[in-house]
Scaffold this motif. Sequence first.
Motif, PDB file in Angstrom:
ATOM      1  N   ALA A   1       0.828  -1.203   0.000  1.00 35.91           N
ATOM      2  CA  ALA A   1       0.000   0.000   0.000  1.00 35.91           C
ATOM      3  C   ALA A   1       0.865   1.258   0.000  1.00 35.91           C
ATOM      4  O   ALA A   1       0.570   2.230  -0.708  1.00 35.91           O
ATOM      5  CB  ALA A   1      -0.939  -0.002   1.200  1.00 35.91           C
ATOM      6  N   VAL A   2       1.941   1.242   0.784  1.00 39.91           N
ATOM      7  CA  VAL A   2       2.839   2.393   0.829  1.00 39.91           C
ATOM      8  C   VAL A   2       3.597   2.523  -0.490  1.00 39.91           C
ATOM      9  O   VAL A   2       3.738   3.622  -1.042  1.00 39.91           O
ATOM     10  CB  VAL A   2       3.811   2.279   2.015  1.00 39.91           C
ATOM     11  N   LEU A   3       4.105   1.400  -1.006  1.00 36.09           N
ATOM     12  CA  LEU A   3       4.840   1.416  -2.265  1.00 36.09           C
ATOM     13  C   LEU A   3       3.975   1.980  -3.385  1.00 36.09           C
ATOM     14  O   LEU A   3       4.426   2.799  -4.204  1.00 36.09           O
ATOM     15  CB  LEU A   3       5.302  -0.006  -2.600  1.00 36.09           C
ATOM     16  N   ASN A   4       2.715   1.553  -3.437  1.00 36.87           N
ATOM     17  CA  ASN A   4       1.777   2.034  -4.449  1.00 36.87           C
ATOM     18  C   ASN A   4       1.520   3.533  -4.315  1.00 36.87           C
ATOM     19  O   ASN A   4       1.225   4.212  -5.304  1.00 36.87           O
ATOM     20  CB  ASN A   4       0.440   1.296  -4.325  1.00 36.87           C
ATOM     21  N   ALA A   5       1.600   4.036  -3.088  1.00 35.66           N
ATOM     22  CA  ALA A   5       1.308   5.446  -2.837  1.00 35.66           C
ATOM     23  C   ALA A   5       2.466   6.363  -3.199  1.00 35.66           C
ATOM     24  O   ALA A   5       2.261   7.571  -3.388  1.00 35.66           O
ATOM     25  CB  ALA A   5       0.932   5.650  -1.373  1.00 35.66           C
ATOM     26  N   VAL A   6       3.676   5.814  -3.280  1.00 37.93           N
ATOM     27  CA  VAL A   6       4.834   6.662  -3.573  1.00 37.93           C
ATOM     28  C   VAL A   6       5.391   6.449  -4.975  1.00 37.93           C
ATOM     29  O   VAL A   6       6.104   7.316  -5.494  1.00 37.93           O
ATOM     30  CB  VAL A   6       5.953   6.482  -2.526  1.00 37.93           C
ATOM     31  N   VAL A   7       5.089   5.319  -5.610  1.00 42.20           N
ATOM     32  CA  VAL A   7       5.479   5.120  -7.011  1.00 42.20           C
ATOM     33  C   VAL A   7       4.312   5.617  -7.854  1.00 42.20           C
ATOM     34  O   VAL A   7       3.459   4.846  -8.305  1.00 42.20           O
ATOM     35  CB  VAL A   7       5.815   3.648  -7.302  1.00 42.20           C
TER      36      VAL A   7
ATOM     37  N   GLY B   1      -2.238   6.104  -5.128  1.00 45.68           N
ATOM     38  CA  GLY B   1      -2.433   5.152  -4.043  1.00 45.68           C
ATOM     39  C   GLY B   1      -3.909   4.967  -3.733  1.00 45.68           C
ATOM     40  O   GLY B   1      -4.781   5.625  -4.290  1.00 45.68           O
ATOM     41  N   ARG B   2      -4.203   4.047  -2.821  1.00 49.37           N
ATOM     42  CA  ARG B   2      -5.574   3.783  -2.379  1.00 49.37           C
ATOM     43  C   ARG B   2      -6.492   3.627  -3.585  1.00 49.37           C
ATOM     44  O   ARG B   2      -6.205   2.870  -4.492  1.00 49.37           O
ATOM     45  CB  ARG B   2      -6.040   4.880  -1.422  1.00 49.37           C
ATOM     46  N   ASN B   3      -7.641   4.327  -3.561  1.00 48.46           N
ATOM     47  CA  ASN B   3      -8.555   4.313  -4.700  1.00 48.46           C
ATOM     48  C   ASN B   3      -8.419   5.580  -5.534  1.00 48.46           C
ATOM     49  O   ASN B   3      -9.348   5.962  -6.258  1.00 48.46           O
ATOM     50  CB  ASN B   3     -10.005   4.172  -4.211  1.00 48.46           C
ATOM     51  N   GLU B   4      -7.270   6.211  -5.454  1.00 50.63           N
ATOM     52  CA  GLU B   4      -7.063   7.505  -6.088  1.00 50.63           C
ATOM     53  C   GLU B   4      -6.537   7.354  -7.521  1.00 50.63           C
ATOM     54  O   GLU B   4      -5.708   6.498  -7.814  1.00 50.63           O
ATOM     55  CB  GLU B   4      -6.075   8.332  -5.272  1.00 50.63           C
TER      56      GLU B   4
END
Length: 208
Positions: A17-23, A177-180
Amino acid sequence: MRRDLDPETISSRDFYAVLNAVVVPRPIAWVSSRSADGVLNLAPHSFFTVSCVRPPMVQFTSVGRKDSLNNVEATREFVVNFAAEPLFEQVNATATNFPPEIDEFAAVGLHVEPSTTIAVPRVAESPVAIECTLHTTVELGDSTVVIGRVRRISIDESVMDGNHPEITRLQPLARLGRNEWSTLGEIRDISRIRYSDWPGDYAGPRDA
């Protein structure tokens, strides 16, 4: 102050979840494929990029074993359809975990258009289609990288500016990230600095 995250000490889900939010932002491969039994599939994959220039290749990653991966391995063909802002709702809808026997084109109400070089069709509503044959797959942990040899790019004339696709006409979507999700936003244009023009140090923009 920084917070350090160790993938060995926190859950893979939380780290993912964190990786998806920063890449971010991540371009979307809206992949159409066909099963060995002839059932069409359409799904977005946000781990997507160009793999090689000569010969031209693109890649997307299947996190886990998805229908897209099974179909590409079975038929060795797929299309990356451009995920454009006007198709936002449809792109998101095709991320639904439909069972393999469901045709997402029909479920979402999209139109099928024949490809030029392969049997797998493309999304008629999408402004760009990248027709690919499978080059190779690479298994990495719980994921598989699918690398395709580009056989044809089909581009709608409405998004062209002369001989080049125009970015504000393409209106790309990207995943965050998330549903964004994100859209194009501000466009900044800057040329690379040639070494012959390098000032010797660099402290930011200088007055001309």
